[in-house]
Write a protein that holds these residues in place. Structure first.
Motif, PDB file in Angstrom:
ATOM      1  N   PRO A  84      52.382  52.612  21.044  1.00 42.37           N
ATOM      2  CA  PRO A  84      52.124  51.163  21.441  1.00 42.37           C
ATOM      3  C   PRO A  84      52.263  50.095  20.312  1.00 42.37           C
ATOM      4  CG  PRO A  84      50.441  52.772  22.388  1.00 42.37           C
ATOM      5  CD  PRO A  84      51.656  53.403  21.347  1.00 42.37           C
ATOM      6  N   LEU A  85      51.952  50.344  19.256  1.00 42.37           N
ATOM      7  CA  LEU A  85      51.925  49.394  18.111  1.00 42.37           C
ATOM      8  C   LEU A  85      53.475  48.953  17.726  1.00 42.37           C
ATOM      9  CD1 LEU A  85      50.927  47.576  15.975  1.00 42.37           C
ATOM     10  CD2 LEU A  85      50.948  49.535  14.319  1.00 42.37           C
ATOM     11  N   ILE A 139      48.354  47.191  23.907  1.00 42.04           N
ATOM     12  CA  ILE A 139      49.393  46.346  23.807  1.00 42.04           C
ATOM     13  C   ILE A 139      49.062  44.992  24.078  1.00 42.04           C
ATOM     14  CG2 ILE A 139      51.901  45.840  24.739  1.00 42.04           C
ATOM     15  CD1 ILE A 139      52.566  48.798  24.809  1.00 42.04           C
ATOM     16  N   GLY A 140      48.334  44.796  25.372  1.00 42.84           N
ATOM     17  CA  GLY A 140      48.112  43.630  25.671  1.00 42.84           C
ATOM     18  C   GLY A 140      47.164  42.890  24.384  1.00 42.84           C
ATOM     19  N   GLY A 147      44.424  39.681  18.508  1.00 42.07           N
ATOM     20  CA  GLY A 147      44.714  41.076  17.685  1.00 42.07           C
ATOM     21  C   GLY A 147      43.813  42.111  18.576  1.00 42.07           C
ATOM     22  N   ALA A 148      43.837  43.299  18.048  1.00 41.54           N
ATOM     23  CA  ALA A 148      42.982  44.483  18.490  1.00 41.54           C
ATOM     24  C   ALA A 148      42.282  44.936  17.242  1.00 41.54           C
ATOM     25  CB  ALA A 148      43.838  45.607  18.809  1.00 41.54           C
ATOM     26  N   THR A 149      41.080  45.097  17.680  1.00 43.94           N
ATOM     27  CA  THR A 149      39.899  45.700  16.598  1.00 43.94           C
ATOM     28  C   THR A 149      39.768  47.382  16.789  1.00 43.94           C
ATOM     29  OG1 THR A 149      38.940  43.518  16.782  1.00 43.94           O
ATOM     30  CG2 THR A 149      37.485  45.437  15.916  1.00 43.94           C
ATOM     31  N   VAL A 150      39.869  47.859  15.600  1.00 44.54           N
ATOM     32  CA  VAL A 150      39.898  49.442  15.550  1.00 44.54           C
ATOM     33  C   VAL A 150      38.407  49.185  14.858  1.00 44.54           C
ATOM     34  CG1 VAL A 150      40.463  51.553  14.353  1.00 44.54           C
ATOM     35  CG2 VAL A 150      42.255  49.952  14.991  1.00 44.54           C
ATOM     36  N   ARG A 151      37.466  50.088  15.490  1.00 45.86           N
ATOM     37  CA  ARG A 151      35.945  50.436  15.130  1.00 45.86           C
ATOM     38  C   ARG A 151      35.892  51.855  14.283  1.00 45.86           C
ATOM     39  NH1 ARG A 151      35.832  46.864  19.205  1.00 45.86           N
ATOM     40  NH2 ARG A 151      34.487  44.888  18.885  1.00 45.86           N
ATOM     41  N   VAL A 160      44.198  44.708  13.865  1.00 46.14           N
ATOM     42  CA  VAL A 160      45.629  44.664  13.838  1.00 46.14           C
ATOM     43  C   VAL A 160      46.449  43.761  15.013  1.00 46.14           C
ATOM     44  CG1 VAL A 160      47.463  46.457  14.297  1.00 46.14           C
ATOM     45  CG2 VAL A 160      44.978  47.219  13.536  1.00 46.14           C
ATOM     46  N   ARG A 161      47.134  43.030  14.320  1.00 43.28           N
ATOM     47  CA  ARG A 161      48.077  42.161  15.195  1.00 43.28           C
ATOM     48  C   ARG A 161      49.378  42.666  15.170  1.00 43.28           C
ATOM     49  NH1 ARG A 161      44.236  39.018  12.581  1.00 43.28           N
ATOM     50  NH2 ARG A 161      43.145  37.635  13.894  1.00 43.28           N
TER      51      ARG A 161
END
Length: 344
Positions: A84-85, A139-140, A147-151, A160-161
């Motif tokens: 996906p990234l 992906i959205g 961006g997306a956040t990884v916890r 992550v962007r």
């Protein structure tokens, strides 16, 4: 009137090189841009002698440099084949190249056979069919401004962007020909495309499921969908039927699990012996195609759109080529787009 768009598989005919096939498809994208078509999408298929659309992002980038108005996209990226990234990064870059003109159509099918699927996954960790809903969401998020956040389990966070400073994002569409994709698009508040050009079975049920169970999203408060169709237009009905025959025979080879070959020319298709089983597949497929003059096909497309309540139809121009036609030109496909646009 119904808006018209284009789906292209970059067909490769007898004697044609990949370079010539791609040149023909890029010229077709330029023509669609001039004629006022709304979007031009490239499909993803692998290891097929008659199809050169293996990498939609590369083709979209090339088309972006040769067009100015038309939306460009994938019809679609087969998400189980890719991390996906990577998909998010590719389409974020495309959006930066052609702001406001990029569509990301996502499909759940692998788009090839199990051997190719394994080879596509051989370069690292990639997605799988079971993770499709989550990866669509990922992906959205990755292509958004935030961006997306990884916890982490330790309590930390990592952002992550897909691109450092996005000013826009590609529009995500879900593609499919089943209840599953219709329901998933509805539950995520995403636009949906029914792949009518490929199957045609279950169209009414899929649209009803999508519209009746749609959950509005901030980006898409209302359900939004369009349909794909196979189309061939020519100056006469006779020529249109002749130009449809090579793709119809290719469809029969696919359905009957026969060895695949480059797309036949019109002359090769007309000279071939057609077996009974092949003829049945051809007749069944032909009954769902739009084949005729520009005026007749335009009228049929308009009626089809009205019947199913959509304001857009995506044409897959499946017209074959005669042997004398230049191998680096779109030939009958270009003629199809010109005649239908002129009559719409």
């Amino acid at each position: 009137m119904t808006a018209l768009s284009v789906l292209d598989l970059v067909p490769v005919r007898t004697g044609q090189t990949s370079a010539e096939a791609i040149a023909a498809s890029l010229s077709l994208a330029e023509q669609a841009d001039r004629l006022g078509y709304r979007r031009f999408w490239f499909a993803e298929h692998h290891n097929m002698p008659a199809v050169a659309s293996t990498t939609p992002p590369v083709l979209i980038a090339a088309a972006a440099m040769r067009t100015s108005r038309i939306r460009l996209g994938s019809g679609g990226v087969m998400l189980p084949n890719h991390a996906p990234l990577i998909v998010a990064e590719q389409f974020a870059a495309l959006e930066a190249m052609a702001p406001g003109r990029i569509d990301l159509g996502l499909g759940r099918a692998p788009g090839s056979d199990p051997v190719i699927t394994q080879l596509l996954r051989g370069s690292g960790t990639t997605s799988d069919v079971e993770q499709f809903p989550r990866h669509v969401q990922d992906i959205g998020a990755l292509t958004s401004d935030e961006g997306a956040t990884v916890r982490f389990t330790s309590g930390g966070e990592y952002t992550v962007r897909a691109t450092p400073a996005a000013t826009g994002a590609p529009e995500i569409w879900l593609l499919g020909s089943s209840d599953y994709s219709a329901q998933l698009a509805a539950s995520h508040g995403l636009p949906y495309v029914f792949a009518n050009h490929f199957s045609g079975q279950g169209l009414e049920r899929a649209l009803d499921l999508y519209r009746s169970s749609y959950r509005p999203s901030e980006e898409h408060p209302e359900p939004r969908t369009f349909l794909t169709v196979n189309a061939v237009a020519a100056p006469t009905q006779e020529e249109a039927e002749a130009r449809a025959l090579p793709q119809l025979r290719m469809m029969a080879r696919l359905r009957l699990n026969k060895p695949l070959i480059a797309l036949e020319t019109v002359e090769e298709a007309q000279a071939a012996t057609i077996e009974s089983a092949e003829q049945q597949v051809i007749e069944a497929a032909r009954s769902r195609w739009f084949v005729g003059t520009g005026a007749s096909v335009a009228a049929e497309v308009q009626e089809f759109a009205t019947t199913h309540g959509v304001d857009e139809v995506m044409l897959s121009p499946v017209a074959g080529a005669y042997e004398a036609e230049p191998r680096d030109a779109a030939g009958g496909r270009a003629l199809t787009l010109e005649l239908i646009a002129g009559a719409s």
